[in-house]
Design an enzyme around this catalytic site. Structure first.
Site, PDB file in Angstrom:
ATOM      1  N   SER A   1       6.637  -7.727  13.422  1.00 19.38           N
ATOM      2  CA  SER A   1       6.410  -7.281  12.042  1.00 19.38           C
ATOM      3  C   SER A   1       5.105  -7.853  11.487  1.00 19.38           C
ATOM      4  O   SER A   1       4.770  -9.021  11.748  1.00 19.38           O
ATOM      5  CB  SER A   1       7.545  -7.766  11.126  1.00 19.38           C
ATOM      6  OG  SER A   1       8.761  -7.163  11.471  1.00 19.38           O
TER       7      SER A   1
ATOM      8  N   VAL B   1      16.536  -3.346  -0.688  1.00 21.71           N
ATOM      9  CA  VAL B   1      15.757  -3.127  -1.906  1.00 21.71           C
ATOM     10  C   VAL B   1      16.088  -1.817  -2.624  1.00 21.71           C
ATOM     11  O   VAL B   1      15.500  -1.520  -3.665  1.00 21.71           O
ATOM     12  CB  VAL B   1      14.229  -3.215  -1.653  1.00 21.71           C
ATOM     13  CG1 VAL B   1      13.841  -4.603  -1.175  1.00 21.71           C
ATOM     14  CG2 VAL B   1      13.752  -2.138  -0.682  1.00 21.71           C
TER      15      VAL B   1
ATOM     16  N   ALA C   1      10.966   5.806   5.698  1.00 23.12           N
ATOM     17  CA  ALA C   1      11.240   7.226   5.434  1.00 23.12           C
ATOM     18  C   ALA C   1      12.146   7.694   6.564  1.00 23.12           C
ATOM     19  O   ALA C   1      12.014   7.210   7.708  1.00 23.12           O
ATOM     20  CB  ALA C   1       9.957   8.045   5.421  1.00 23.12           C
TER      21      ALA C   1
ATOM     22  N   TYR D   1       2.172  11.497   9.328  1.00 18.20           N
ATOM     23  CA  TYR D   1       2.513  10.400   8.396  1.00 18.20           C
ATOM     24  C   TYR D   1       3.197  11.009   7.162  1.00 18.20           C
ATOM     25  O   TYR D   1       4.022  10.374   6.515  1.00 18.20           O
ATOM     26  CB  TYR D   1       1.246   9.641   8.025  1.00 18.20           C
ATOM     27  CG  TYR D   1       1.473   8.246   7.500  1.00 18.20           C
ATOM     28  CD1 TYR D   1       2.190   7.295   8.237  1.00 18.20           C
ATOM     29  CD2 TYR D   1       0.952   7.854   6.269  1.00 18.20           C
ATOM     30  CE1 TYR D   1       2.375   6.004   7.749  1.00 18.20           C
ATOM     31  CE2 TYR D   1       1.127   6.574   5.781  1.00 18.20           C
ATOM     32  CZ  TYR D   1       1.842   5.652   6.526  1.00 18.20           C
ATOM     33  OH  TYR D   1       2.020   4.376   6.032  1.00 18.20           O
TER      34      TYR D   1
ATOM     35  N   LYS E   1       2.557   5.927   0.056  1.00 15.31           N
ATOM     36  CA  LYS E   1       1.515   4.887   0.036  1.00 15.31           C
ATOM     37  C   LYS E   1       0.500   5.143  -1.085  1.00 15.31           C
ATOM     38  O   LYS E   1      -0.041   4.201  -1.665  1.00 15.31           O
ATOM     39  CB  LYS E   1       0.805   4.801   1.387  1.00 15.31           C
ATOM     40  CG  LYS E   1       1.667   4.265   2.526  1.00 15.31           C
ATOM     41  CD  LYS E   1       2.186   2.863   2.270  1.00 15.31           C
ATOM     42  CE  LYS E   1       2.807   2.253   3.510  1.00 15.31           C
ATOM     43  NZ  LYS E   1       3.545   1.002   3.222  1.00 15.31           N
TER      44      LYS E   1
ATOM     45  N   ILE F   1      -0.774  -0.632  13.893  1.00 13.95           N
ATOM     46  CA  ILE F   1      -0.312  -1.762  14.716  1.00 13.95           C
ATOM     47  C   ILE F   1       1.061  -1.376  15.253  1.00 13.95           C
ATOM     48  O   ILE F   1       1.888  -0.850  14.494  1.00 13.95           O
ATOM     49  CB  ILE F   1      -0.175  -3.049  13.866  1.00 13.95           C
ATOM     50  CG1 ILE F   1      -1.514  -3.436  13.224  1.00 13.95           C
ATOM     51  CG2 ILE F   1       0.377  -4.189  14.706  1.00 13.95           C
ATOM     52  CD1 ILE F   1      -1.429  -4.638  12.275  1.00 13.95           C
ATOM     53  N   LYS F   2       1.320  -1.651  16.517  1.00 14.16           N
ATOM     54  CA  LYS F   2       2.607  -1.250  17.102  1.00 14.16           C
ATOM     55  C   LYS F   2       3.730  -2.142  16.555  1.00 14.16           C
ATOM     56  O   LYS F   2       3.792  -3.334  16.859  1.00 14.16           O
ATOM     57  CB  LYS F   2       2.540  -1.344  18.628  1.00 14.16           C
ATOM     58  CG  LYS F   2       3.628  -0.564  19.301  1.00 14.16           C
ATOM     59  CD  LYS F   2       3.372  -0.460  20.787  1.00 14.16           C
ATOM     60  CE  LYS F   2       4.445   0.334  21.505  1.00 14.16           C
ATOM     61  NZ  LYS F   2       5.805   0.044  21.115  1.00 14.16           N
ATOM     62  N   THR F   3       4.561  -1.566  15.706  1.00 13.81           N
ATOM     63  CA  THR F   3       5.722  -2.274  15.142  1.00 13.81           C
ATOM     64  C   THR F   3       6.893  -1.295  15.149  1.00 13.81           C
ATOM     65  O   THR F   3       6.712  -0.110  15.438  1.00 13.81           O
ATOM     66  CB  THR F   3       5.470  -2.707  13.687  1.00 13.81           C
ATOM     67  OG1 THR F   3       5.275  -1.528  12.900  1.00 13.81           O
ATOM     68  CG2 THR F   3       4.287  -3.628  13.532  1.00 13.81           C
ATOM     69  N   LEU F   4       8.047  -1.796  14.720  1.00 10.52           N
ATOM     70  CA  LEU F   4       9.243  -0.950  14.646  1.00 10.52           C
ATOM     71  C   LEU F   4       8.996   0.258  13.730  1.00 10.52           C
ATOM     72  O   LEU F   4       9.234   1.406  14.110  1.00 10.52           O
ATOM     73  CB  LEU F   4      10.382  -1.803  14.072  1.00 10.52           C
ATOM     74  CG  LEU F   4      11.794  -1.526  14.504  1.00 10.52           C
ATOM     75  CD1 LEU F   4      11.925  -1.632  16.016  1.00 10.52           C
ATOM     76  CD2 LEU F   4      12.735  -2.538  13.823  1.00 10.52           C
ATOM     77  N   ALA F   5       8.490  -0.011  12.523  1.00  2.00           N
ATOM     78  CA  ALA F   5       8.282   1.062  11.545  1.00  2.00           C
ATOM     79  C   ALA F   5       7.258   2.073  12.076  1.00  2.00           C
ATOM     80  O   ALA F   5       7.463   3.290  11.978  1.00  2.00           O
ATOM     81  CB  ALA F   5       7.825   0.484  10.206  1.00  2.00           C
TER      82      ALA F   5
HETATM   83  P1  NAP Z   1       8.453  -3.392  10.450  1.00  2.00           P
HETATM   84  O1  NAP Z   1       8.361  -4.634  11.231  1.00  2.00           O
HETATM   85  O2  NAP Z   1       9.441  -2.359  10.891  1.00  2.00           O
HETATM   86  O3  NAP Z   1       8.683  -3.773   8.914  1.00  2.00           O
HETATM   87  C1  NAP Z   1       9.176  -2.859   7.941  1.00  2.00           C
HETATM   88  C2  NAP Z   1      10.164  -3.617   7.130  1.00  2.00           C
HETATM   89  O4  NAP Z   1      10.671  -2.842   6.016  1.00  2.00           O
HETATM   90  C3  NAP Z   1      11.373  -3.996   7.973  1.00  2.00           C
HETATM   91  O5  NAP Z   1      11.649  -5.370   7.820  1.00  2.00           O
HETATM   92  C4  NAP Z   1      12.439  -3.116   7.373  1.00  2.00           C
HETATM   93  O6  NAP Z   1      13.751  -3.541   7.604  1.00  2.00           O
HETATM   94  C5  NAP Z   1      12.030  -3.168   5.918  1.00  2.00           C
HETATM   95  N1  NAP Z   1      12.853  -2.256   5.127  1.00  2.00           N
HETATM   96  C6  NAP Z   1      13.076  -0.936   5.344  1.00  2.00           C
HETATM   97  N2  NAP Z   1      13.980  -0.488   4.460  1.00  2.00           N
HETATM   98  C7  NAP Z   1      14.340  -1.543   3.686  1.00  2.00           C
HETATM   99  C8  NAP Z   1      15.259  -1.719   2.620  1.00  2.00           C
HETATM  100  N3  NAP Z   1      15.994  -0.718   2.136  1.00  2.00           N
HETATM  101  N4  NAP Z   1      15.354  -2.952   2.045  1.00  2.00           N
HETATM  102  C9  NAP Z   1      14.621  -3.980   2.507  1.00  2.00           C
HETATM  103  N5  NAP Z   1      13.738  -3.886   3.518  1.00  2.00           N
HETATM  104  C10 NAP Z   1      13.615  -2.675   4.106  1.00  2.00           C
HETATM  105  O7  NAP Z   1       7.048  -2.626  10.415  1.00  2.00           O
HETATM  106  P2  NAP Z   1       5.600  -3.060   9.862  1.00  2.00           P
HETATM  107  O8  NAP Z   1       4.664  -2.131  10.526  1.00  2.00           O
HETATM  108  O9  NAP Z   1       5.411  -4.518   9.961  1.00  2.00           O
HETATM  109  O10 NAP Z   1       5.676  -2.611   8.346  1.00  2.00           O
HETATM  110  C11 NAP Z   1       5.403  -3.477   7.255  1.00  2.00           C
HETATM  111  C12 NAP Z   1       4.561  -2.773   6.214  1.00  2.00           C
HETATM  112  O11 NAP Z   1       3.258  -2.546   6.749  1.00  2.00           O
HETATM  113  C13 NAP Z   1       5.088  -1.413   5.783  1.00  2.00           C
HETATM  114  O12 NAP Z   1       4.859  -1.236   4.396  1.00  2.00           O
HETATM  115  C14 NAP Z   1       4.207  -0.453   6.571  1.00  2.00           C
HETATM  116  O13 NAP Z   1       4.130   0.825   5.985  1.00  2.00           O
HETATM  117  C15 NAP Z   1       2.899  -1.201   6.479  1.00  2.00           C
HETATM  118  N6  NAP Z   1       1.848  -0.791   7.407  1.00  2.00           N
HETATM  119  C16 NAP Z   1       2.104  -0.727   8.739  1.00  2.00           C
HETATM  120  C17 NAP Z   1       1.093  -0.324   9.606  1.00  2.00           C
HETATM  121  C18 NAP Z   1       1.364  -0.227  11.094  1.00  2.00           C
HETATM  122  O14 NAP Z   1       0.633   0.508  11.787  1.00  2.00           O
HETATM  123  N7  NAP Z   1       2.346  -0.922  11.628  1.00  2.00           N
HETATM  124  C19 NAP Z   1      -0.181   0.003   9.118  1.00  2.00           C
HETATM  125  C20 NAP Z   1      -0.419  -0.095   7.745  1.00  2.00           C
HETATM  126  C21 NAP Z   1       0.609  -0.485   6.904  1.00  2.00           C
HETATM  127  P3  NAP Z   1      14.612  -2.629   8.640  1.00  2.00           P
HETATM  128  O15 NAP Z   1      13.991  -2.770   9.980  1.00  2.00           O
HETATM  129  O16 NAP Z   1      15.993  -3.173   8.571  1.00  2.00           O
HETATM  130  O17 NAP Z   1      14.587  -1.215   8.151  1.00  2.00           O
END
Ligand code: NAP
Length: 267
Positions: A19, A65, A95, A155, A162, A191-195
């Protein structure tokens, strides 16, 4: 002496060690911050608790949340545990999978509602609660993506969420400026993450950006360092901004010709 010695704050959005929120947590810990963590659902507890323990945190609370009562209860516990806080990291987005690919005009009303609620409204309400614990001011950082400004195929509704998030950062910055609280966003490259893995074609996009961006792909550590700056006193009076941490991808109008078929080789 660490930059965050004596400072306390909360991190929402650690799902696992990949994350972005975890990259930020590690950077803050290295500078002496005291951290509290909140995660989304019971199944994440087993993953988040050991991570929190590894940075010396004993505050780990579940908080969905989308639930106002859960948020209020979490902040009551935060108030009991920490008293006041100095910073808040919001790194949350969601989403439904079916909304993250295909034709945009097919976005459902419910998918739109969920994406905007979890990915945007949550920042507004968490900032409001955090304000109560920041009587001497503070700093809030959220995570956004270039798809807010320019079309990033697949997206889809998350780009709309966003865009709303970035507008919310500006309105919050105006409003909470009265309380000496700064609010900024980091626009991270892919970045490679779950989301991220939930977005159709993510791997191809990651490769493409890595080739087009002047400095290639970014990682969680790059974002962690930028968050450190925005959350620290070095960023005094910087508020309402979107800071790109994307290897320079956003400045490019076209890929280098060497990437195109039949393109000329540059020196
Ligand atoms: P991530 O590790 O999957 O983190 C996303 C987080 O959001 C998870 O902890 C997830 O929990 C949480 N979440 C989702 N629904 C929720 C809820 N109802 N209540 C509380 N928490 C909730 O992925 P990440 O890439 O690090 O994402 C973090 C942020 O960075 C996001 O805003 C994402 O859009 C942003 N971002 C990511 C990238 C990218 O390429 N990775 C680039 C730019 C911005 P659950 O797993 O339980 O759902």
């Amino acid at each position: 002496m660490g930059l965050f010695d004596g400072k306390k704050g909360l991190i929402f959005g650690v799902a696992n060690k990949n994350s972005i929120a975890w990259g930020i947590a590690q950077a803050l810990h290295a500078e002496g911050a005291t951290l509290g963590f909140s995660y989304a659902g019971e199944i994440l507890k087993k993953r988040v608790e050991p991570l929190a323990a590894s940075v010396g945190s004993d505050f780990v609370e579940e908080c969905d949340v989308t639930n106002d009562d859960a948020i209020a209860a979490t902040f009551a516990k935060i108030a009991d545990h920490f008293g006041e806080i100095d910073f808040l990291v919001h790194s949350i987005a969601f989403a439904p999978g079916e909304e993250l690919g295909g034709r945009f005009h097919k976005t459902s009303r419910n998918g739109f509602r969920i994406a905007l609620d979890i990915s945007c409204y949550s920042l507004i309400t968490l900032a409001g609660h955090a304000r109560e614990l920041m009587p001497n001011g503070g700093s809030i950082v959220t995570m956004t993506y270039y798809g807010a400004e320019k079309v990033t195929p697949n997206y889809n509704v998350m780009g709309v969420a966003k865009a709303a998030l970035e507008a919310s950062v500006r309105y919050l910055a105006w409003d909470l400026g009265k309380d000496s609280i700064r609010v900024n966003a980091i626009s991270a490259g892919p970045i490679k993450t779950l989301a991220a893995s939930g977005v159709s074609g993510f791997r191809k996009s990651l490769n493409y950006v890595g080739q087009v961006a002047p400095m290639g792909n970014v990682d969680q550590e790059d974002v962690g360092q930028a968050a450190l700056f925005l959350l620290s006193d070095h960023a005094t009076r910087i508020t309402g901004e979107v800071l790109y941490v994307d290897g320079g991808y956003n400045i490019m109008g076209a890929p280098d010709p060497t990437m195109m078929d039949g393109g000329e080789k540059s020196e």
